[in-house]
Write an enzyme that holds these catalytic residues in place. Structure first.
Site, PDB file in Angstrom:
ATOM      1  N   SER A 327       1.079  -1.208  -0.151  1.00 12.46           N
ATOM      2  CA  SER A 327       0.024   0.115  -0.104  1.00 12.46           C
ATOM      3  C   SER A 327       0.944   1.334  -0.277  1.00 12.46           C
ATOM      4  O   SER A 327       1.805   1.364  -0.732  1.00 12.46           O
ATOM      5  CB  SER A 327      -1.021   0.052   1.066  1.00 12.46           C
ATOM      6  N   ASP A 441      -6.218  -4.008  -2.064  1.00 11.99           N
ATOM      7  CA  ASP A 441      -4.962  -3.641  -0.971  1.00 11.99           C
ATOM      8  C   ASP A 441      -4.423  -4.726  -0.662  1.00 11.99           C
ATOM      9  O   ASP A 441      -5.039  -5.707  -0.038  1.00 11.99           O
ATOM     10  CB  ASP A 441      -5.696  -2.536   0.174  1.00 11.99           C
TER      11      ASP A 441
END
Length: 561
Positions: A327, A441
């Site tokens: 991320s 993610d």
């Protein structure tokens, strides 16, 4: 194992040992074969395999294999085969039992040592373990135009930091027998077998003697296969590590060169960009098992604490040979891998996240709350059109595949695209759709991928973990939202429902909590800045996050000094 034997027992043992030669790729024994002998590896290299392709342990010269078979009698449950031409000494079970009758006290010590190794989980052929690092390297250029002699000398000098090293070329090795090569390998820590002449016979000798293959090429030249099939095909390389060395004429990486040359190979292959002396030293650390890695966790705006941590680490002289992250950690890590200095990184990321507001393109939430175009445009603008392979340092990022694969580690392809996938908070940003798969993610499954870095053989891992409070609390008991006017009233009083973005961002991180605990334990230096005062998407608090990362890193460095 036999070092403690007295002279009489050692002489008797020597008479019972039988010499054998095992060509590279040939199995010593297979899973299910009867366990009836112990083997001492005199020269060469053996691999312990769980199944046809999974290498779980590497056996170097001077080590033994199959010792537990002398006592348990159970069949082998793993396969052992030669990774390169090897010489061994075999001790049959019957001969060992005869030695026990003649020298009971000495041989009892052998039994005790074998059992002690088993109880302490020390490496041997019947239990999986992390493969050892190579000791012998073959430098095999794609053609004679590659200036490999200077490369070999520089690499040898860099390896001297970790042990003695000798370079053997065709002139020095001409007419030598296997005993001569075995003696050289026993005398020094590292041996570099250099092919600078293109002689086919010597090139094959280099190939047979090497634990790892170093394959240099001039990055600017047209990509083409290597002269022999072995370096390009993993099944013929017999699970020896392969390193593609791309030599660049300038001091920066030529974009697109790595993708062209990597297309000549199949299977696992590491590549290194060589633009100067520092890159050769970095490569020496990586191939010899002394690499230093950096892993950065995800955490939204709290992840900007990585910038402060990096400033403190660089001020203390820390350098990293490989970088990975998830991320926001992947985005900042890509800047590190691209050799951005700290000021450039702060300037670029402040422009991208604080001023750029990549999550501001709100839309009708049929797929997500935002369209994702601003986030994608921000990443394309920040990093350009380069591929992951074009980064100056080895780099990976992690995403989560909702199409059945779970965690996915990205090491190639468009950098901006996989950074976008790695940071796709479910519900906030739309997923990345690619080749029929759905990526979101990486924090869902692995927010601190030190396990990926450790599996790459990196010896020392520095990790920055974002572990600020992610719990959501409420003062009301409800199962359905009230009318909109009552909901707004509750929100103004501060005791209402959690907001949608807060719920989604925390849900994206909570699933990786248990895995993060395990991954934190893999870090040699773990930095966890206190960030309870910074919201997950409060980009305006970026300076507080940076300061927290800087101060905590200084504290940890002083504590570990």
């Amino acid at each position: 194992m036999f070092a403690h034997l007295d002279d009489a027992a050692r002489a008797a043992l020597g008479q019972q040992l039988r010499w054998l030669c095992l060509p590279g790729g040939r199995p010593l024994f297979k899973a299910g074969d009867p366990a009836d002998a112990l083997y001492l590896l005199r020269s060469g290299s053996l691999g312990v395999f769980d199944g046809p392709t999974t290498l779980v342990h590497l056996i170097a010269a001077g080590e033994c294999v199959g010792e537990m078979s002398l006592f348990s009698g159970a069949p082998h449950h793993l396969e052992v085969r030669a990774l390169r031409d090897s010489e061994l000494l075999r001790l049959d079970r019957a001969a060992f039992e005869a030695l026990i009758e003649q020298h009971p006290q000495s041989m009892l010590g052998v039994a005790r040592m074998a059992i002690e190794r088993l109880s302490h989980h020390q490496p041997h052929a019947d239990t999986p373990d992390t493969p050892n690092t190579p000791r012998t390297f073959a430098i095999l250029p794609v053609d004679p135009d590659v200036p490999v002699r200077a490369l070999a000398m520089q690499l040898g000098q860099a390896l001297e930091t970790y042990g003695s090293c000798v370079v053997i070329d065709a002139e020095l090795g001409a007419g030598r027998g296997s005993d001569w090569f075995a003696e050289r390998e026993a005398q020094v820590r590292f041996v570099i077998y250099l092919d600078s002449s293109g002689d086919p016979a010597w090139r094959q000798r280099c190939l047979r003697q090497a634990d790892a293959l170093l394959l240099p090429a001039l990055a600017a030249q047209q990509a083409r296969p290597w002269p022999e099939a072995t370096p390009g095909h993993p099944s013929r390389a017999q699970h020896r590590p392969r390193h593609l060395l791309l030599m660049h004429a300038g001091h920066r990486v030529m974009h697109g060169a790595a993708q062209r040359w990597l297309a000549q190979f199949s299977g696992e292959l590491q590549h290194h960009h060589l633009c100067g002396d520092a890159d050769i030293a970095r490569m020496a650390r990586l191939v010899s098992g002394h690499g230093r890695g950096l892993v950065l966790a995800g955490g939204g705006a709290r992840g900007l604490a990585h910038l402060g941590a990096l400033r403190a680490l660089r001020e203390a002289g820390h350098e990293f040979d490989a970088i990975g992250g998830t991320s926001i950690g992947a985005i900042i890590g890509a800047g590190v891998a691209n050799l951005w200095d700290t000021d450039t990184m702060v300037r670029n990321l402040h422009e991208a996240f604080v001023r750029g507001k990549p999550l501001s393109d709100w839309t009708l939430p049929l797929v997500a709350l935002t369209r994702g175009r601003r986030a994608a445009a921000m990443l394309r603008h920040t990093f350009g059109a380069i591929d992951i392979e074009d980064l100056e340092r080895p780099f990976f990022c992690v995403s989560t595949s909702l199409s059945g694969d779970g965690r996915v580690v990205h090491r190639n392809g468009p950098l901006w695209l996989w950074l976008r996938a790695s940071s796709s908070i479910p519900g906030v940003l739309p997923p990345v759709l690619h080749d029929g798969n759905v990526y979101v993610d990486g924090a869902l499954v692995d927010n601190l991928p030190t396990d990926v870095m450790a599996a790459d053989g990196i010896a020392h891992i520095t990790a920055v973990s974002i572990r600020a409070e992610i719990e959501l609390r409420t003062r009301i008991d409800e199962f359905a939202t009230p009318p909109w006017w009552r909901l707004l009233l509750q929100q103004r009083r501060g005791n209402g429902w959690p907001r949608l973005v807060s719920t989604l961002t925390r849900a994206a991180m909570v699933n990786s909590g248990e895995n993060s605990e395990r991954c934190c334990a893999l870090a040699n230096l773990l930095i966890t800045p206190p960030l309870d005062h910074v919201g997950m998407l409060d980009w305006k608090d970026w300076q507080r996050a940076v300061d927290s990362g800087y101060l905590e890193t200084i504290k940890m460095l002083e504590a570990n000094a």
